[in-house]
Design a protein around this motif. Structure first.
Motif, mmCIF file in Angstrom:
data_model
loop_
_atom_site.group_PDB
_atom_site.id
_atom_site.type_symbol
_atom_site.label_atom_id
_atom_site.label_comp_id
_atom_site.label_asym_id
_atom_site.label_seq_id
_atom_site.Cartn_x
_atom_site.Cartn_y
_atom_site.Cartn_z
ATOM 1 N N THR A 160 3.545 4.498 -5.108
ATOM 2 C CA THR A 160 3.004 3.660 -4.937
ATOM 3 C C THR A 160 2.526 2.724 -6.700
ATOM 4 N N GLN A 161 2.487 3.978 -7.640
ATOM 5 C CA GLN A 161 1.859 4.095 -8.665
ATOM 6 C C GLN A 161 3.695 3.928 -9.192
ATOM 7 N N ALA A 162 4.679 4.465 -9.079
ATOM 8 C CA ALA A 162 5.643 4.517 -9.972
ATOM 9 C C ALA A 162 6.452 3.453 -9.992
ATOM 10 N N ARG B 201 2.020 8.325 -2.083
ATOM 11 C CA ARG B 201 0.804 7.790 -3.540
ATOM 12 C C ARG B 201 1.723 8.117 -4.689
ATOM 13 N N ALA B 202 2.797 8.889 -4.858
ATOM 14 C CA ALA B 202 2.908 8.725 -6.639
ATOM 15 C C ALA B 202 3.746 7.787 -6.776
ATOM 16 N N ARG C 73 5.411 0.551 -7.935
ATOM 17 C CA ARG C 73 4.528 -1.633 -7.799
ATOM 18 C C ARG C 73 5.670 -2.049 -7.245
ATOM 19 N N ILE D 283 4.954 17.064 2.340
ATOM 20 C CA ILE D 283 4.418 16.825 0.976
ATOM 21 C C ILE D 283 4.771 14.771 1.391
ATOM 22 N N ALA E 281 14.264 11.745 -7.078
ATOM 23 C CA ALA E 281 15.293 12.740 -8.801
ATOM 24 C C ALA E 281 14.090 12.820 -9.554
ATOM 25 N N ARG E 282 13.154 11.402 -9.662
ATOM 26 C CA ARG E 282 11.922 11.637 -10.496
ATOM 27 C C ARG E 282 10.990 12.762 -9.485
ATOM 28 N N LEU E 283 10.342 12.476 -8.737
ATOM 29 C CA LEU E 283 9.267 12.809 -8.340
ATOM 30 C C LEU E 283 9.962 14.333 -7.902
ATOM 31 N N LEU E 284 10.698 14.494 -7.267
ATOM 32 C CA LEU E 284 10.700 16.060 -7.289
ATOM 33 C C LEU E 284 11.599 16.914 -7.604
ATOM 34 N N GLY F 191 1.014 -1.275 -0.037
ATOM 35 C CA GLY F 191 0.229 0.144 -0.343
ATOM 36 C C GLY F 191 1.274 1.366 -0.282
ATOM 37 N N ASP G 182 16.125 7.075 -6.353
ATOM 38 C CA ASP G 182 15.848 7.485 -7.618
ATOM 39 C C ASP G 182 14.793 8.727 -7.787
ATOM 40 N N ASP H 73 1.495 12.729 -0.418
ATOM 41 C CA ASP H 73 1.591 12.614 -2.169
ATOM 42 C C ASP H 73 2.913 12.430 -2.775
ATOM 43 N N PHE H 74 3.888 12.521 -2.363
ATOM 44 C CA PHE H 74 4.891 11.394 -2.684
ATOM 45 C C PHE H 74 4.385 9.917 -1.738
#
Lengths: 488, 488
Positions: free
Chosen positions: A351-353, A348-349, A355, A342, A200-203, A158, A197, A345-346
């Motif tokens: 989870t999809q980024a 949640r992102a 898996r 944050i 780097a990608r979410l921020l 989750g 990673d 939000d972090f």
């Protein structure tokens, strides 16, 4: 029509007849041996002629019809008209050159690196003492986790990871590290590399600038490059990261990656004034600081220096930790601690980024922490690593004289032994590798124009019985003529 | 100087005295309560006045000196001059807005998604039957792996993953899937998402175009977007991906992502002519094809359609598989199969890009395959899922009439039930969710201008006893006035 060749020997072993028939028919159709429009015998007739069950033929026909290779109607079954110019499967064309190279950004992940075996050798940095791992209590926790496993543990994780682990970890970080955090601020990851990673990608977006310590942690640079960030090297001095006005003005960062508690690899501790100034300036510049607090569990004496995270309220700091050294690297569990603002939000992102999963291991680790095994293990290892470091320091002074310059060792699993200019660290490391040592050159963590000349000596896996021999070999490598640089 | 407040109650529980002293001193310095230059009492005197051990004071002083908060010389210990204008730790400034939002690319990972609990509900797509998992034989394999665990299993994984697993998997893919591959072509990953991310970053650069099936697998789009690729949607028809000349010419791909054996989510099988044409055109265009062969282990009848991988020699095809459905998602093990021409480079770059581990689980899985448990488990589950599908089809025909249009089901764990235009799939899914079902709308996998109207019905976790009630609720949702669209 003569179709005996369809099942002629040699027949591939362990492949059912129907599949052989299917494969050979398909190949014959693709290669043009059976031309488009060719009628095939009825399944019953072909079965008789090949001496096989009719179902075997039916299966093959049915499959080839489904694929569009054959068509069947009232007139019977025949080869489809689908390829005007059949493609010969044996035409051994090469792939276009453009396909045969990896992407430009992949180059960042193709740096030369020591053989995998080097990680198990004396002085290999970052290798914990596998023999001291508390197999019994850890496996008991795994057992319990398996016993209670349901869809939550066996399915995807989750948001933020297993809730029991996040709770246990928040408690541990508060007690052991003085961080005042709650479970909602924690995101469990599959290790530090994944954590970097994600930052780097979410921020950051493609082309944003990240500051990396020079010398610094090589794997971080790989993560940032693969995320499309511009990596700007900032020198490290005795007080930690030392950015100039030029760095701030001409290379404004979106991300600043530091190892303030025990700079990697020099082992220096970032001073408090430097910490405060960095936070202040980062906030003004809208930059995020990543505080990689690796190895802080293995303090030698006294309390750890305070983490940047939580030093000042509302600081733009993300705290990164890992269980790779405190348990074992292959576990692949690490974590991020984020400011409340944050964290949700972090998570949640993430989870999809990502898996993520490993629910069994996460639950076992929560149990391991809650039962006090983790604290016990850390205490044991802290004493053990401290003793190893004392012994290593003494042995190095014996071998290289009392004035040998050593740094680091306030925490963690390695020391830096600085070398005089006349001896090349790369050369020593090469020579030492030939003698079965895992020592690494400080220069390999350094990028021009910065220069550093020294050896990174891991002692995590340096069992007492190996120390004398390892240092003896190291001395041979350092004194080898091959390690001496020509006069500069 | 009066310093009794340094240890005045309330003292935080479970924090050693020396740490309390250290924290309060530091806070006093940072807040300006102890001004720069203020001399502190000698450690012995402070210890007496606070009624604590001198060592406690010494530890705190030493730490603060190390951090640069205090300075010590012949005159004694005093507060450092480091901050001209002390930063008040209680100044509750907010973080700049620019820091409080995630990156632009993170938006791709912030799509609305069903609650986690939905994955455990009847009709949830992609959820295997956890209850049927062979816990006993799997745990026996884990036991054996733990018994033999050394640095190779506990440390980071080598290039491409555990060699025994790669060997076992190559054998399995050859026997079970008709792929002629060797261990050197296999790269073990932490699941499909990681495999897609690797393809996106190691084969493509930022801004390259990837084709995604429309409708298609949502998580793939997330992976590609986060890797900086331009996602171009290509429609899927009855024969699979159906690119137009316009797609080829105006949106030339570097990557083409397809699910040819059982298109996700429509369940359609890509025809052989379409496969051959796609390979040929991809080769001409220097594009890589990613063949996601998810769920192909669960064929209902006959051999699986041939994989694109290996269909023609030197094809630019990367084959992706996972153990998420055949074992359990939380295991986080999947794999890539690559053409020889790039396999070694790809594996090497992966090692640095991912820092993979899970050596125990990889070794256990190798053992599980070698002992035949995997094949046995697949055979059992194939029969079980096939029976569930038959029962589901019958129940749907009972509930919605014999003309209800169903597609998919040749393989995998879900069917698509197409809906007439007058009933909205999103509306049905919403209504069904309120009744505790995990059904998803086909439209949620679809992007304009393509339109699809149907329901994705997972039956992996649909135990026999639940089927009737689940279909009954589904019928209520479909027939609910809330699901009826206004006349178009």
């Amino acid at each position: 029509m003569e179709l005996d060749w369809l099942l002629a020997p040699p027949l591939p072993e362990s492949m059912p007849r129907q599949r052989v028939l299917y494969h050979r028919l398909r190949e014959a159709i693709l290669s043009g041996r059976l031309a488009p429009g060719t009628p095939l015998p009825a399944s019953r007739r072909l079965a008789v002629s090949l001496k096989i069950a009719r179902n075997t033929v039916l299966f093959a026909y049915e499959q080839l019809i489904a694929e569009g290779c054959l068509v069947a109607d009232r007139q019977g079954t025949r080869v489809a008209q689908f390829v005007a110019q059949p493609i010969a499967p044996s035409s051994n064309r090469d792939m276009p050159t453009a396909l045969l190279r990896l992407s430009n950004r992949a180059a960042a992940a193709m740096q030369p690196e020591p053989a995998r075996e080097a990680a198990a050798r004396p002085f290999a940095p970052g290798t914990p003492d596998y023999g001291a791992f508390p197999f019994r209590s850890w496996r008991a926790c795994l057992e319990r986790a398996w016993r209670d496993a349901g869809w939550r543990q066996l399915g995807y994780a989750g948001h933020g990871g297993d809730s029991a682990l996040r709770e246990a970890l928040a408690g541990h970080l508060t007690t052991a590290r003085g961080l005042s955090v709650d479970a909602g601020q924690i995101v469990i990851t599959s290790g530090t590399q994944a954590a970097l990673d994600l930052c780097a990608r979410l921020l950051c977006d493609h082309g944003d600038t990240v500051w990396a310590e020079n010398p610094g942690y090589l794997a971080a640079r790989v993560a940032f490059s693969l995320a499309g960030l511009r990596v700007h090297d900032v020198p490290v001095d005795g007080e930690g990261l030392a950015p100039s006005e030029d760095d701030w003005n001409r290379h404004p960062p979106r991300l600043i990656m530091i190892t303030p508690s025990h700079q990697y690899p020099t082992g220096r501790v970032m001073s408090l004034p430097r910490r405060l100034a960095l936070i202040e300036r980062a906030r003004q510049s809208s930059a995020w600081i990543i505080e990689d607090d690796y190895d802080s569990e293995f303090r030698r004496t006294g309390p750890a220096p305070p983490a940047l995270f939580g030093l000042l309220p509302d600081s733009p700091v993300v705290y990164v930790g890992t269980f790779s050294k405190t348990l074992y690297p292959g576990l692949r569990l690490g974590y991020l601690v984020l400011p409340h603002a944050i964290a949700a939000d972090f998570a949640r992102a993430t989870t999809q980024a990502m898996r993520f999963g490993q629910g069994i291991e996460q639950r076992a680790l929560a149990d391991f922490i809650q039962r006090g095994h983790y604290t016990t293990h850390l205490r044991r290892m802290r004493a053990r690593y401290a003793a190893r470091q004392v012994a290593l320091r003494a042995a190095l002074k014996d071998a290289f004289g009392p004035s040998v310059e050593l740094s680091g060792g306030e925490a963690g699993l390695h020391l830096v032994m600085w070398l005089p200019e006349s001896i090349g660290d790369t050369e020593v490391a090469k020579c030492a590798a030939e003698m079965g040592l895992g020592v690494r050159a400080l220069g390999s963590y350094t990028r021009a124009p910065m220069t550093c000349n020294g050896l990174v000596l891991g002692y995590g896996n340096l069992a007492e019985g190996m120390l004398a021999e390892a240092v003896r070999r190291l001395a041979v490598a350092v004194r080898s003529p091959a390690s001496h640089r020509r006069e500069v």
